[in-house]
Design an enzyme around this catalytic site. Structure first.
Site, mmCIF file in Angstrom:
data_model
loop_
_atom_site.group_PDB
_atom_site.id
_atom_site.type_symbol
_atom_site.label_atom_id
_atom_site.label_comp_id
_atom_site.label_asym_id
_atom_site.label_seq_id
_atom_site.Cartn_x
_atom_site.Cartn_y
_atom_site.Cartn_z
ATOM 1 N N PHE A 1 0.871 -1.181 0.000
ATOM 2 C CA PHE A 1 0.000 0.000 0.000
ATOM 3 C C PHE A 1 0.905 1.226 0.000
ATOM 4 O O PHE A 1 1.564 1.538 0.988
ATOM 5 C CB PHE A 1 -0.938 0.057 1.206
ATOM 6 C CG PHE A 1 -1.836 1.263 1.147
ATOM 7 C CD1 PHE A 1 -2.992 1.239 0.391
ATOM 8 C CD2 PHE A 1 -1.499 2.433 1.795
ATOM 9 C CE1 PHE A 1 -3.811 2.361 0.284
ATOM 10 C CE2 PHE A 1 -2.312 3.565 1.703
ATOM 11 C CZ PHE A 1 -3.468 3.523 0.948
ATOM 12 N N LYS B 1 2.870 11.525 6.685
ATOM 13 C CA LYS B 1 2.020 11.331 7.863
ATOM 14 C C LYS B 1 2.539 12.067 9.089
ATOM 15 O O LYS B 1 2.228 13.231 9.284
ATOM 16 C CB LYS B 1 1.812 9.839 8.117
ATOM 17 C CG LYS B 1 0.971 9.165 7.023
ATOM 18 C CD LYS B 1 0.483 7.801 7.416
ATOM 19 C CE LYS B 1 -0.256 7.114 6.282
ATOM 20 N NZ LYS B 1 -1.495 7.790 5.865
ATOM 21 N N ASP C 1 9.625 2.996 1.541
ATOM 22 C CA ASP C 1 8.433 3.779 1.878
ATOM 23 C C ASP C 1 8.229 3.692 3.389
ATOM 24 O O ASP C 1 7.705 2.709 3.912
ATOM 25 C CB ASP C 1 7.221 3.224 1.134
ATOM 26 C CG ASP C 1 5.944 4.004 1.411
ATOM 27 O OD1 ASP C 1 5.919 4.794 2.377
ATOM 28 O OD2 ASP C 1 4.960 3.814 0.669
#
Length: 407
Positions: free
Chosen positions: A148, A262, A233
């Site tokens: 994801f 984030k 990531d």
């Protein structure tokens, strides 16, 4: 907590009001949050909940951390946006400190996590053409199944989640998908056209999948030997979540490029960044990539305050120490409604006995008991509390999970 904005409508009415006007791209739990502080949120009726999701790690430092709120307020009174057409007085300091924190040379500031991934893809391809000598439009990137990395068209092109992909083609070519945690398959997929290997050190959306010891080091060795980049990531796993600043540090691995997001915005503004070596990020030249809001003064001010919190090492230590509490508590629940779990730092994927309900059903039961989590595939729930959570709060949440699963 400060008083919420006044509203004469309760939770049920507000949820009904969303139905005709909001696109139905989310299926949130039926709780309407009005205010929050630290690890706790409160709904419009005044009910309190322990937040065990932390905005998918966007709230690593809790809701409204005073140092971050102060930095935002201070910058709001001075300057919020110039665009990158001009310099601003906050960006250089942010980039310098973020590079130092991550042990890298250069920073490419963006806004969202998906933008960071898209930027990382572009940088890797540019490097492949300008440095490696891959023929034009032939560059490939190797990725892992069940990944994801975001929801843009290019990113879902290499997703194996049919819910994310179905109905959004045609897809962007140039990606090769191999099983996660399988070095042999990855080696077979890498060839002279490969610009990079792009993986998550821990697959969060897939249920907190942690690779075998040596996998990340193996990816690093493979990419060096084959002459391609290792792009990590760390948008969910980075910035303290796993007990280190970056999750790759668990294997003392240094990727060529790291993607951050984030938590970098402190739960206040969207902030992301691509960080890496000068040899890689230096391939970009004026006009080849950009973002109007990327590196804006408000984002840089908040991002700098986030880096300052991490520079002390306090939050990394808290995640490591409280991670022991989390793992021990979950281990005690195996056979008592929990059939398995994976945890690193303050991050866990918990597999619940399917006979007790799906992940969504378990999440709703926990919500009614004052604990907020989020389901993922099947009967798996994710736990990722703010790094400000206390041992007592964490133990209480685990006790509530036991209650929900055994009564």
């Amino acid at each position: 907590m400060t008083a919420p904005a006044r509203t004469d409508r309760g939770s049920e009415e507000l949820i009904r009001a969303e139905e005709p006007v909001l696109a139905h791209n989310y299926h949130p739990l039926p709780v309407v949050v009005a205010r929050a502080e630290g690890a706790w949120v409160e709904d419009v009726e005044g009910r309190r909940y322990l937040d065990m999701l932390a905005g998918y790690s966007a709230l690593n430092f809790g809701h409204r951390h005073p140092a971050l709120v102060e930095a935002a307020h201070r910058q709001l009174d001075r300057l919020t946006l110039t665009s990158r057409a001009f310099h601003n007085d906050r960006l250089a300091g942010f980039a310098e400190r973020l590079a130092a924190l991550t042990g890298t040379d250069m920073v490419l500031p963006m806004n969202t996590g998906a933008e960071a991934v898209e930027s990382g893809i572009k940088v890797a391809r540019k490097w492949a053409y300008d440095v490696k000598g891959v023929p034009a439009d032939r560059a490939t990137i190797v990725v892992a199944a069940d990944n994801f990395h975001g929801r843009t068209t290019t990113i879902v092109s290499f997703s194996t989640d049919e819910t994310a992909r179905s109905g959004f083609g045609p897809f962007t070519p140039g990606f090769r998908i191999v099983p996660y945690n399988d070095l042999a398959a990855m080696e077979a997929a890498v060839d002279e056209t490969t610009a990079a290997v792009l993986i998550e050190p821990i697959q969060g959306e897939a249920g907190g999948l942690i690779p075998d010891d040596g996998y990340l080091a193996g990816v690093r060795e493979l990419t060096r030997r084959k002459g391609c980049l290792f792009v990590a990531d760390e948008i969910q796993s980075g910035l303290g979540r796993t007990g280190h600043t970056l999750a790759v540090e668990h294997e003392s691995v240094v990727p060529d490029v790291v993607l951050l997001g984030k938590a970098l915005g402190g739960g206040i503004v969207p902030v992301s960044a691509v960080v890496g070596s000068r040899e890689v990020l230096g391939v970009l030249h004026p006009g080849e990539h950009g973002s109007t809001f990327g590196g804006n003064p408000l984002a840089a001010a908040v991002g700098t305050a986030v880096v300052e919190l991490l520079e002390t090492g306090e939050f990394q230590r808290r995640a490591a120490e409280l991670g022991t509490v989390l793992r021990e508590g979950l281990a005690a629940l195996v056979g008592r409604g929990v059939v398995g779990f994976r945890a690193r730092g303050l991050w866990a994927g918990v597999d619940v006995d399917p006979s007790l309900g799906g992940g969504r059903e378990i999440s709703e039961r926990l919500m009614r008991e004052g604990i907020l989590v989020k389901d993922t595939h099947g009967s798996t729930i994710r736990l990722a509390p703010p790094l400000t959570v206390t041992a007592e709060e964490l133990a209480g949440a685990l006790g509530t999970l036991e209650k929900v699963l055994t009564t």
